[in-house]
Design a protein around this motif. Sequence first.
Motif, mmCIF file in Angstrom:
data_model
loop_
_atom_site.group_PDB
_atom_site.id
_atom_site.type_symbol
_atom_site.label_atom_id
_atom_site.label_comp_id
_atom_site.label_asym_id
_atom_site.label_seq_id
_atom_site.Cartn_x
_atom_site.Cartn_y
_atom_site.Cartn_z
ATOM 1 N N LEU A 58 0.823 -1.207 0.000
ATOM 2 C CA LEU A 58 0.000 0.000 0.000
ATOM 3 C C LEU A 58 0.859 1.261 0.000
ATOM 4 O O LEU A 58 0.498 2.275 -0.598
ATOM 5 C CB LEU A 58 -0.933 -0.003 1.213
ATOM 6 C CG LEU A 58 -1.995 -1.107 1.250
ATOM 7 C CD1 LEU A 58 -2.825 -1.005 2.518
ATOM 8 C CD2 LEU A 58 -2.887 -1.063 0.022
ATOM 9 N N MET A 62 0.612 1.788 -3.905
ATOM 10 C CA MET A 62 -0.645 2.532 -3.873
ATOM 11 C C MET A 62 -0.471 3.914 -3.251
ATOM 12 O O MET A 62 -1.400 4.705 -3.188
ATOM 13 C CB MET A 62 -1.710 1.735 -3.108
ATOM 14 C CG MET A 62 -2.043 0.418 -3.786
ATOM 15 S SD MET A 62 -2.710 0.650 -5.448
ATOM 16 C CE MET A 62 -2.634 -1.015 -6.104
ATOM 17 N N SER A 69 -1.509 3.417 5.781
ATOM 18 C CA SER A 69 -1.299 2.036 5.349
ATOM 19 C C SER A 69 -1.463 1.074 6.521
ATOM 20 O O SER A 69 -2.104 0.020 6.391
ATOM 21 C CB SER A 69 0.098 1.874 4.741
ATOM 22 O OG SER A 69 0.243 2.626 3.578
#
Length: 575
Positions: A58, A62, A69
């Motif tokens: 993440l 991301m 996260s």
Amino acid sequence: MEVVESQPPSWKAYVDWRNRPALRGKHGGMFAASFVLGVEVLENLAFLANASNLVRYLTAYMHFPLAKSANAVTNFMGTAFFLALLGGFLSDAFFTTYHIYLISALVEFLGLVLLTVQARSDSLKPPKCNPAAPSGGPCSQVHGSQAAMLFAGLYLVALGVGGIKGSLPPHGAEQLDEDTAQGRKQRSTFFNYFVFCLSCGALIAVTLVVWVEDHKGWQWGFGISMMAILLSIPIFLSGSKFYRNKIPLGSPFTTICKVIVGALINSLVPRNSSNAIANMVTSPSLPIPTAAAAAKDVEPPQEPSESLKFLNNAVLNKPACNKLECTVEQVEDVKIVIKILPIFACTIMLNCCLAQLSTFSVQQAATMDTKIGSLKVPPASLPVFPVVFMMLLAPTYDHFIIPFMRRVTRTEMGISHLQRIGAGLVLSIAAMAVAAVVEVKRRRVAIGSGRSDSPDPLPISFLWIAFQYLFLGSADLFTLAGLMEFFFSEAPASMRSLATSLSWASLAMGYYLSSVIVSVVNRVTGNSTHRAWLSGENLNHYRLERFYWLMCVLSVLNFMHYMFWALRYKYRSRK
């Protein structure tokens, strides 16, 4: 697969497998339960392979901030474990544990397909960070349809994992005969080895799969998980002709609500004490023997017990509504459920401590020297330490410690469920104290070497983090196996899947509580003049040691709370 009912006279079919050695083998239900143990290796591999390293995915791909996260991971894992209650409820009320597992495995597979496709396609992820980008910022956090696909995949996986966790352990335990000392010992062995197999899957996940994710790409990591859960389905199906399942009796919540509402209403109605007990004994609607009572030829109670006397009002008068008519057995079943809830509540804090294994501890290791000789270990593989220790401790506990304690205490169990859970709580206290000390040492090295703001690894081995992992891993082994066996053994037969799922719900609430505590700590400690303990992008500027000491103090208070309830609990099961 042998499907049987859970009330007499059909309940006798539940134990008839003892006369079918051709199917069951000389070890009886352990042969059928062994399929469950094999499936658990693959199931936990599929789940933990990604959960253990998800913070890094993440953050790096991301582009979530570190704190966000960590919270996203704890929320994901918390949801997965909390949904075990749904799996357990459906297993008890409407389906069998057999069918819930198959449905849940397919749902998890679908979620992993979505995650694999997203990880493989650059167009489905935010663009890579570019420090030379214009003022809009070097990194673009995932949003829109990309975020929708990410969370759809994650929470389909969570739904599938929840159903599996809620159905697989009780399905294995149902294969064992609780009416004999050998069967009850086998049930204890099953739960110990369930945790052992859970650890085997975790070992593969945090070594092989994490290495693949870090070096070959996340699409390969998700792909391995996808194939593992797919492979578990035919393995589970291959044991179908050996399984037995009790037919669900309807929602256990209906019984609980009926008893509580009946007690409330009847407490407002004057009681006819002259014939109350007589009505309980002679009423044709009163107790149908339970499955366990029928198998053991034990008469169900004809009078309610003295504990939680308020609930006795549910059977002391004829209810105003026929739908609220209760039996003594139902009242006693609800009392059991209420009595085990405080034990459940006291394990939440331990699981809040365990949540740190997949969040801050991984980030601590990422700032340290992760080399062992010429081998560079991925930080997300740190859980290998508690996993290996649990794999060594589980058979040692079952084959050496328990037989020794049985000889010493001259009891069937050797160590009671509650003693085992208490040992886990003590180990979690020690783990948080060790974590605080290690973090103090890590920060001193960062400051002393002048690398507080440097991305380079600190001149301190990540093996220091292994100490807190070992303590928490031991705590997890003692508590999780003890909780599952405690809930399965103590719960009424019609509520066992739901009760066993409380073990996972405790994990879920621990993860949720971890997120809450992090948020509260940051809000309380952060102001215009002081930086919050757990905020920012650089872990070296956190005051993580203070957070760990806070967790240690809260764990001590929780243990005192646990002792209050554990010392007053009276077992209902035959020992």
